[in-house]
Design a protein around this motif. Structure first.
Motif, short mmCIF file in Angstrom:
data_model
loop_
_atom_site.label_atom_id
_atom_site.label_comp_id
_atom_site.label_asym_id
_atom_site.label_seq_id
_atom_site.Cartn_x
_atom_site.Cartn_y
_atom_site.Cartn_z
N UNK A 39 0.96 -1.18 -0.24
CA UNK A 39 -0.02 0.40 -0.27
C UNK A 39 0.67 1.40 -0.13
N UNK A 40 2.36 1.04 -0.41
CA UNK A 40 3.10 2.46 -0.61
C UNK A 40 3.12 3.09 0.77
N UNK A 41 3.38 1.70 2.22
CA UNK A 41 3.90 3.14 3.25
C UNK A 41 4.84 2.17 3.68
N UNK A 42 5.71 2.57 4.44
CA UNK A 42 6.74 2.53 5.15
C UNK A 42 6.49 2.91 6.54
N UNK A 43 7.34 2.37 7.28
CA UNK A 43 7.91 2.80 9.10
C UNK A 43 9.20 2.48 9.25
N UNK A 44 10.54 2.80 8.73
CA UNK A 44 11.65 1.98 8.84
C UNK A 44 12.12 2.54 10.10
N UNK A 45 13.19 2.60 11.10
CA UNK A 45 13.71 3.11 12.02
C UNK A 45 15.30 2.51 11.79
N UNK A 46 15.78 3.47 11.89
CA UNK A 46 17.62 2.91 11.97
C UNK A 46 18.40 4.43 12.45
N UNK A 101 -0.02 0.10 19.53
CA UNK A 101 -0.44 -0.41 17.94
C UNK A 101 1.10 -0.90 16.67
N UNK A 102 0.22 -1.89 16.31
CA UNK A 102 1.22 -2.62 15.68
C UNK A 102 1.42 -1.18 14.40
N UNK A 103 0.32 -0.77 13.65
CA UNK A 103 0.10 0.40 13.11
C UNK A 103 1.42 1.18 12.99
N UNK A 104 1.66 1.81 14.35
CA UNK A 104 2.83 2.40 14.66
C UNK A 104 4.44 1.61 14.71
N UNK A 105 3.98 1.18 14.96
CA UNK A 105 5.66 0.06 14.60
C UNK A 105 6.23 0.57 13.84
N UNK A 163 8.00 -2.68 -0.17
CA UNK A 163 6.55 -2.61 -0.07
C UNK A 163 6.53 -1.24 -1.54
N UNK A 164 5.66 -1.34 -2.03
CA UNK A 164 4.73 -0.14 -2.72
C UNK A 164 4.46 -0.84 -3.67
N UNK A 165 3.57 -1.26 -4.75
CA UNK A 165 3.07 -1.71 -5.71
C UNK A 165 2.20 -0.92 -6.69
N UNK A 166 3.55 -0.53 -7.63
CA UNK A 166 3.81 0.40 -8.38
C UNK A 166 4.47 1.68 -8.59
N UNK A 167 4.60 2.10 -6.73
CA UNK A 167 5.75 2.91 -6.81
C UNK A 167 7.00 1.97 -5.55
N UNK A 168 7.72 1.79 -5.84
CA UNK A 168 8.25 0.71 -5.16
C UNK A 168 8.89 1.80 -3.50
N UNK A 169 9.32 0.78 -3.33
CA UNK A 169 10.59 1.70 -2.26
C UNK A 169 11.57 0.46 -1.52
N UNK A 203 7.22 6.38 5.74
CA UNK A 203 6.62 7.35 3.74
C UNK A 203 5.48 6.14 3.46
N UNK A 204 4.58 7.54 3.17
CA UNK A 204 3.11 7.20 2.53
C UNK A 204 2.24 7.99 1.10
N UNK A 205 2.92 7.14 -0.05
CA UNK A 205 2.32 7.27 -1.18
C UNK A 205 4.02 8.08 -1.64
N UNK A 206 4.04 9.14 -2.09
CA UNK A 206 4.79 10.35 -2.91
C UNK A 206 5.47 11.00 -1.53
N UNK A 207 4.61 10.81 0.03
CA UNK A 207 5.49 11.53 0.41
C UNK A 207 6.14 10.41 1.68
N UNK A 208 7.32 11.22 2.14
CA UNK A 208 8.07 10.82 3.10
C UNK A 208 8.53 12.20 4.32
N UNK A 209 8.69 11.68 5.88
CA UNK A 209 9.42 12.35 6.85
C UNK A 209 9.35 11.60 7.50
#
Length: 583
Positions: free
Chosen positions: A105-112, A145-149, A332-338, A552-558
């Motif tokens: 779904x073109x979303x990702x949370x990556x901690x580093x 919740x898992x969505x915030x992990x 992840x991301x279908x059509x807008x890969x990460x 990352x959410x679609x074309x946006x990144x923070x």
């Protein structure tokens, strides 16, 4: 128990792990170390993976590959050893570990982040080393919740400190070598380098066995153990995995190769890295193609497996094309890969003073292929370049490193200045991309090619650590229009190893504008041309323990920036800020 009766044999135990490593839409790998040979089984989502452990140097391991999982699922899992449940542990304080397969779904949370010293968590250790960002992250996740992990965790180097272990491990090392002849404790304390400088091997690990102690200490802390069991992790080695300033220069390399302990150290470092870190970076397909792993699975004799692994480990240092530690993950991301491309910037260096390179030609060709070629023909929506060493440093350090390379190579100011520049390079770690100018220019060219592509990514984000300070920097390529692609250097270091005050002061002096401009002028006098790129720090630098999370959410990144601190006796994360990156 009746006289003469035998006590029932205890079941096998997990010594370390489980570590959840590679995860995609339908598969996952889980790594374990056990206390004896056994049959390891992984259960999740109605599927199971079974593997008999294999051993090297008397230690027992399994990497369980689970396939056929449903996409975008949250699956609690358990590990059994000889049929007896070993994980979740009966006394586990945290929620059951889960495998979360990739969403498209073109979303990702990556901690580093990087640079995590193993140390205790008592009051004295917390005062000396500060809060542990990974412990604090686990505590935060426990009530969220898992969505915030984080969907994944990138450990960007210095997961262990082979040359600077904890006081507890140093005492264990000293006790282990007391009375062993040439390496007894008294002589061990007195070793110095050939230049009469700081001690070479005092309080350092030497071989595979002692490396296992480092990993055991680093990954067995309960909160960190749970974190690594439930967040997929990818890792890359840096200098402290072997030794400070590793492969800084040809002179450093020649001096180290004269040391009598060098071969054991190198062999232990690479053999343990392959077992504990590298295997988990690979996909199931890549694991099936790994020739050394095939030997582990098909050879019954520990001595033969150990010999094969040790010979492989030694060759990887002497002949860098023996192994590729760089790797790629599509997150992840279908059509807008990460896409995350992790670059080994230590092992494949070319150190010839007349042709220095951070990454040799073969490795760089691999980087270009995977950074510029979309996976499966899809567009790379966000290109993440993981490199332990920042490419875009604060300005003063950048110019100082460029000057040091030009002078130390004898190209600029003669042999006396070259000797002084080499000593300075080693003393203050002048070894980043700016000190390998040919490779820095290649990296800038990669950025140019990516932003000028017919379908450029929304962002190119360089994820780095190493320097014990953290910041974000916006990068602009000169003479190249890239309004649709944001380029940023994101540097997060340390997880837990705060910079000494004297070093922090030196850092701040170098970045004082008059001093920074002076180094730029000296670099020009030494023949270093200005780069066709400009960058400026937007946030930071900070000099505290912490962690960054890329969202990352679609074309946006923070990017979220958090500091680790101790409050009311607990290790917690405190938000420093959230910065938009793209568009």
């Amino acid at each position: 128990m009746p006289p003469g009766a035998r006590a029932p044999e205890q079941p096998p135990r997990l010594l370390l792990g489980p570590l959840l490593r590679y995860v995609d839409a339908d598969s996952a790998t889980v790594w374990v170390e056990t206390d004896r040979p056994c049959l390891a089984t992984l259960h999740a989502g109605g599927r199971q993976a079974v593997e008999r452990t294999w051993s090297v140097h008397g230690h027992h391991y399994a990497l369980l590959v689970l396939t056929g999982l449903p996409e975008a699922a949250v699956l609690p899992y358990e590990v059994r050893l000889d049929g007896v449940r070993a994980w979740p542990a009966p006394d586990q304080e945290f929620a059951p570990s889960v495998i979360r397969t990739i969403r498209h779904d073109e979303r990702l949370r990556l901690a580093f982040g990087s640079c995590r010293r193993s140390a205790g968590h008592d009051a004295e250790a917390l005062r000396r080393f500060g809060a542990d960002a990974l412990v604090a992250l686990a505590g935060q996740m426990a009530t969220a919740p898992h969505e915030q992990w984080p969907d994944a965790l990138f450990l960007a180097g210095d997961q262990i400190y082979a040359d600077d272990p904890s006081p507890e491990l140093t005492a264990r090392l000293k006790a282990a070598h007391r009375g062993t002849g040439a390496r007894d404790a008294d002589r061990w304390d007195a070793d110095t380098d050939h230049d009469g400088g700081r001690r070479e091997v005092r309080g350092e690990v030497h071989d595979f066995e002692e490396y296992t102690w480092l990993y055991q200490e680093s990954w067995s802390q309960p909160a960190v153990r749970w974190l690594l069991s439930t967040v997929p992790s990818c890792m890359i080695l840096d200098d402290h995995d072997l030794r400070d300033d590793w492969n800084t220069s040809c002179a450093w390399r020649e001096r180290m190769e004269r040391q009598p302990w060098w071969r054991d150290r190198v062999t232990g470092a690479f053999a343990s890295y392959w077992v504990y870190q590298h295997l988990g970076n690979l996909s199931p397909r890549e694991l099936a193609e790994d020739e050394v792993l095939a030997v582990m699975h098909t050879t019954d004799d520990d001595a033969t497996r150990t010999r094969v692994l040790d010979e492989f480990a030694w060759r990887t240092d002497a002949e860098p094309d023996t192994a590729r530690w760089s790797y790629v993950r599509d997150l992840g991301g279908r059509g807008l890969g990460i896409r995350l491309v992790v670059v080994d910037s230590r092992c494949s260096r070319r150190l010839d003073p007349d042709a220095r390179a951070m990454v040799d030609d073969a490795e760089w060709a691999w980087v270009l292929e995977h950074a510029l070629t979309p996976p499966g023909g899809e567009r790379i929506g966000h290109l993440l370049l993981g490199t332990t060493l920042p490419a875009f440093l604060p300005a003063g350090i950048h110019h100082l490193e460029g000057w040091s390379e030009a002078v130390a190579s004898h190209r600029a100011w003669g042999p006396v200045a070259a000797w002084l520049a080499e000593r300075l390079r080693r003393a203050i770690d002048l070894e980043h991309w700016a000190a390998f100018r040919a490779s820095f220019d290649q990296l800038v060219d990669l950025l140019r090619r990516a932003v000028e592509a017919p379908q450029p990514p929304s962002s190119i984000l360089l994820l780095s650590g190493d320097i014990h300070s953290s910041y974000t920097a916006r990068v602009r390529l000169r003479d190249v229009r890239h309004p649709g692609t944001a380029v940023h250097q994101l540097t997060m270091s340390p997880f837990r190893n705060p910079m000494h005050r004297a070093v922090r002061l030196a850092h701040q002096v170098i970045e004082w504008p008059p001093v920074s401009r002076t180094w730029r002028g000296l670099a020009r006098l030494a023949g270093v041309a200005d780069a066709p790129v400009a960058w400026r720090l937007e946030h930071g630098p900070w000099f505290t323990n912490g962690i960054m999370t890329l969202s990352i959410d679609g074309i946006r990144a923070t990017v979220e920036m958090d500091r680790a601190e101790v409050r009311h006796g607990r290790q917690e994360l405190t938000r420093l800020g959230v910065a938009p990156l793209a568009p």
